[in-house]
Design an enzyme around this catalytic site. Structure first.
Site, PDB file in Angstrom:
ATOM      1  N   LYS A 114     -72.066  45.206 -12.602  1.00 54.81           N
ATOM      2  CA  LYS A 114     -72.347  43.917 -11.961  1.00 54.81           C
ATOM      3  C   LYS A 114     -73.846  43.605 -11.951  1.00 54.81           C
ATOM      4  O   LYS A 114     -74.235  42.453 -11.869  1.00 54.81           O
ATOM      5  CB  LYS A 114     -71.749  43.874 -10.564  1.00 54.81           C
ATOM      6  CG  LYS A 114     -70.229  43.919 -10.675  1.00 54.81           C
ATOM      7  CD  LYS A 114     -69.487  43.556  -9.447  1.00 54.81           C
ATOM      8  CE  LYS A 114     -67.990  43.530  -9.713  1.00 54.81           C
ATOM      9  NZ  LYS A 114     -67.444  44.795 -10.255  1.00 54.81           N
TER      10      LYS A 114
HETATM   11  C1  LIG Z   1     -66.226  44.883 -11.114  1.00 59.44           C
HETATM   12  C2  LIG Z   1     -65.951  46.138 -11.894  1.00 59.44           C
HETATM   13  C3  LIG Z   1     -64.944  46.209 -12.877  1.00 59.44           C
HETATM   14  C4  LIG Z   1     -64.033  45.041 -13.189  1.00 59.44           C
HETATM   15  O1  LIG Z   1     -64.686  44.019 -13.864  1.00 59.44           O
HETATM   16  P1  LIG Z   1     -64.058  42.545 -13.891  1.00 59.44           P
HETATM   17  O2  LIG Z   1     -65.084  41.705 -14.528  1.00 59.44           O
HETATM   18  O3  LIG Z   1     -63.810  42.187 -12.459  1.00 59.44           O
HETATM   19  O4  LIG Z   1     -62.798  42.637 -14.683  1.00 59.44           O
HETATM   20  C5  LIG Z   1     -64.770  47.391 -13.588  1.00 59.44           C
HETATM   21  N1  LIG Z   1     -65.534  48.478 -13.311  1.00 59.44           N
HETATM   22  C6  LIG Z   1     -66.499  48.457 -12.367  1.00 59.44           C
HETATM   23  C7  LIG Z   1     -67.277  49.690 -12.097  1.00 59.44           C
HETATM   24  C8  LIG Z   1     -66.751  47.287 -11.634  1.00 59.44           C
HETATM   25  O5  LIG Z   1     -67.704  47.297 -10.694  1.00 59.44           O
END
Ligand SMILES: *Cc1c(COP(=O)(O)O)cnc(C)c1O
Length: 497
Positions: A114
Site C-alpha cells: 500500500k
Molecule cells: C491490501 C493488501 C493486499 C490486497 O490488495 P488489493 O489491492 O486489496 O487486492 C494483498 N496483500 C497485502 C499485504 C495487502 O496489504
C-alpha cells in the site's frame, strides 16, 4: 500531446471530470467509482522504457492518465514520493526464486504494497487542491483495522496543507500494528483508539463525512475532509507503474524477448492491485494471464469460475488478513468495463449486491474475463509455500505472497503454461513474522514479536527492516482513547474548532 483522459462514475449519469477532481472527490456522489473514459497506449516502446529509472517510468505512465497535471506537477509528486523513504533505489526490485520473479512491493515505509500508492497520493491530492482553487486544508479521515491506517499516516505525515486523523479499534489490532500507529511522528497526524470494533470506527467516520452541517462549519473554518480509501483513482493509477516497470526490467536483463508474453500473479483482496495489472495490459504491456489468487475467502475464485458473485458465506480469519475480504470494491470497475462501460448494468448489479449479497453476470460478460484465472490457497497450502521456497531457494516470503506462490504452482500443474511469470510480493515477511516463523516450524508463543523478528533474522539472514526496528524503542506520541460516540468531539479537538 496525447488525448485528454476524463473520468466518470461507474454508476449514474456520465458527468465527465478531470483527473485532479476525481482524486479530490474519491468516491462519486452517486456511490460509484471513477473510471477513465479510455485507457491510453504507452507512447514509448518497452525497450525504451527499460532504460528508465522507476521514477521516470512512473512519469511515462502517469502523464498518460493524469492528463490535467502539468509535467512539472507530476515530476514533483513522483520525486516527493519515491525517494529515500524506500530502502532501495530500485523502489520495486524483482527477485528470481523457485522458477518465478517476485516483484517486491514492500520496500516503503510500512513494508507493504500500500506504500506504493499511499506515498504519492498526498502529493497528488494537495496538487489537485491547488489546481482546483481549494484553499482549505485537507483533512484525511480514516478508520483502520490496522494496516491501511499506518500506510496513510506515513504517507501524509508532514505533507504541507494536510492533516490526517486515524481511528482504530483500541482492542482490535495487533500489538505491533498499534505500536506502529501510536509512535507516528508529524505534527499533522492524530491517532485515536476507540472503545469499539472496526465497524464502529468505520460507521463513525462515515457519519462525520456525511454530516452536512459539520461540513459547512468546517469549510468556514478552513478545513475540508477527504479520504485515502483504496477506491480513490489516485491510488489505482500509481499501481500500474510497477507492472510496466517489471516487464521493462525483465527485458533489460534479457530474461524475455521484446513482445514476449508474461503472466502476472496477484494476491488479491479488494481487487485494486490486479486491476492495475489489467490496465497495464491495456496500455500495451504483453501480459497473458492475470492470475487472481485468493485465500480461504475465495469469493473471487468462485466468481471467475461460475460468473456468480456471492458474498453470503462465512467470513474466515486467515494468516493473510489483508485479503480477508468478502466485498472486493474495485471489482466494480471491472464489471463496468466488461458490461461495455454500462452504468445501468453496473448500478443494477451493485444494487443486487447490497440488497441480496449476490449477482450473476451474463455469458457475454463472462467471455470477456478470459484474461483472468482465479485460484485459491488454503492455510495449509500457504504455509507449505513459504516453507518450500525457503528450503529450496533460500527466499523468504510473507503469507500474502505465499497465497500467490501456491496458486501459481497449481496453475502450472493444471495448464502446463511455462511462460515467464511475475508474482506480486505484497508484504515483507517481517510484517507477519509470527505466521512466517510458524510456517518455517520455528514459531514460539512464549516470546514477543520483536524477539521473534530477531530469531527470523538468525534463521534467514534477511535484514530486519527499519519499519520494525525503529518502533521497538520509539516514543508513544498518541494516547487518546475515546468512546465511539465521542469521535466527532475528538476531531474537533484536534482541529481546534
Ligand atoms: C491490501 C493488501 C493486499 C490486497 O490488495 P488489493 O489491492 O486489496 O487486492 C494483498 N496483500 C497485502 C499485504 C495487502 O496489504
Amino acid at each position: 500531446m496525447s488525448q485528454e483522459v476524463l473520468y466518470s462514475s461507474t454508476r449514474g449519469d456520465k458527468g465527465y471530470i478531470r483527473a485532479s477532481e476525481a482524486i479530490l472527490r474519491g468516491l462519486a456522489p452517486d456511490g460509484g467509482l471513477y473510471v477513465p473514459d479510455h485507457i491510453p497506449h504507452l507512447n514509448k516502446t518497452l525497450p525504451e522504457i527499460s532504460r528508465l529509472s522507476y521514477q521516470e517510468t512512473a512519469f511515462e505512465v502517469m502523464k498518460l492518465l493524469l492528463t490535467d497535471y502539468t509535467e512539472d506537477e507530476l515530476r514533483y509528486c513522483i520525486n516527493s514520493a519515491y525517494d529515500s523513504k524506500f530502502d532501495t533505489e530500485e523502489i520495486a526490485p524483482l527477485s528470481e526464486a523457485g522458477g518465478a520473479y517476485f516483484l517486491e512491493l514492500y520496500h516503503g515505509k510500512t513494508i507493504a504494497f500500500k506504500d506504493m500508492a499511499l506515498s504519492i497520493l498526498p502529493y497528488l491530492m494537495t496538487t489537485a487542491a491547488g489546481k482546483n482553487n481549494v484553499k482549505n486544508e485537507i483533512v484525511i479521515l480514516t478508520a483502520t483495522s490496522g494496516d491501511t491506517g499506518k500506510a496513510a499516516l506515513a504517507g501524509f505525515a508532514d505533507v504541507p496543507g494536510t492533516k490526517i486523523i486515524v481511528f482504530y479499534p483500541k482492542h482490535g489490532v495487533s500489538p505491533i500494528q498499534e505500536k506502529q500507529m501510536v509512535t507516528q511522528t508529524g505534527d499533522n497526524t492524530c491517532v485515536i483508539g476507540i472503545e469499539g470494533n472496526f465497524d464502529d470506527a468505520q460507521t463513525g467516520v462515515k457519519k462525520i463525512f456525511t454530516d452536512p452541517a459539520l461540513k459547512e462549519e468546517l469549510e468556514s473554518k478552513g478545513f475540508q475532509f477527504s479520504s485515502a480509501n483504496s477506491i480513490n483513482i489516485g491510488r489505482l493509477i500509481p499501481q500500474i507503474v510497477y507492472y510496466v516497470y517489471s516487464y521493462a526490467k525483465l527485458l533489460k536483463e534479457a530474461r524475455i524477448a521484446d513482445g514476449e508474453k508474461i503472466n502476472v500473479v496477484v494476491p488479491t483482496g479488494n481487487f485494486g492491485n490486479i486491476l492495475a495489472a489489467y490496465y497495464a495490459k491495456q496500455m500495451g504491456v504483453p501480459i497473458d494471464r492475470l492470475i487472481c489468487a485468493s485465500n480461504s475467502n475465495k469469493v473471487l475464485f468462485d466468481f471467475f469460475k461460475s460468473g456468480e458473485y456471492d458474498r453470503n458465506r462465512d467470513f474466515v480469519l486467515t494468516s493473510s488478513p489483508s485479503m480477508d475480504i468478502l466485498i472486493s470494491s474495485n471489482l466494480e470497475r471491472l464489471i463496468y468495463h466488461i458490461a461495455g462501460n454500462s452504468t445501468t448494468v453496473d448500478a443494477e448489479y451493485m444494487d443486487k449486491l447490497s440488497k441480496e449479497g449476490r449477482y450473476e453476470i451474463t455469458d457475454e460478460m463472462k467471455n470477456k474475463l478470459s484474461d483472468f484465472y482465479g485460484g485459491f490457497a488454503t492455510e495449509k497450502e500457504t504455509f507449505a509455500a513459504i516453507r518450500k521456497l525457503f528450503d529450496n531457494a533460500g527466499y523468504l516470503i510473507d503469507t500474502h505472497t505465499a497465497v500467490a506462490a501456491s496458486v501459481y504452482e497449481k496453475y502450472k500443474e493444471e495448464t502446463g503454461d511455462k511462460k515467464v511469470t511475475v508474482i506480486a510480493s505484497t508484504a515483507s515477511p517481517y510484517k507477519f513474522t509470527r505466521s512466517v516463523m510458524n510456517a518455517l516450524g520455528k514459531g514460539d508463543d512464549g516470546i514477543d514479536d520483536f524477539e521473534l523478528a530477531d530469531r527470523l533474522f538468525e534463521v534467514s539472514g534477511v535484514q530486519i527492516p527499519d519499519a520494525v526496528s525503529s518502533i521497538r524503542d520509539a516514543r508513544v506520541r498518541h494516547t487518546t482513547v475515546v468512546d465511539r460516540s465521542e469521535m466527532e468531539g475528538a476531531v474537533r479537538n484536534f482541529l481546534g474548532v
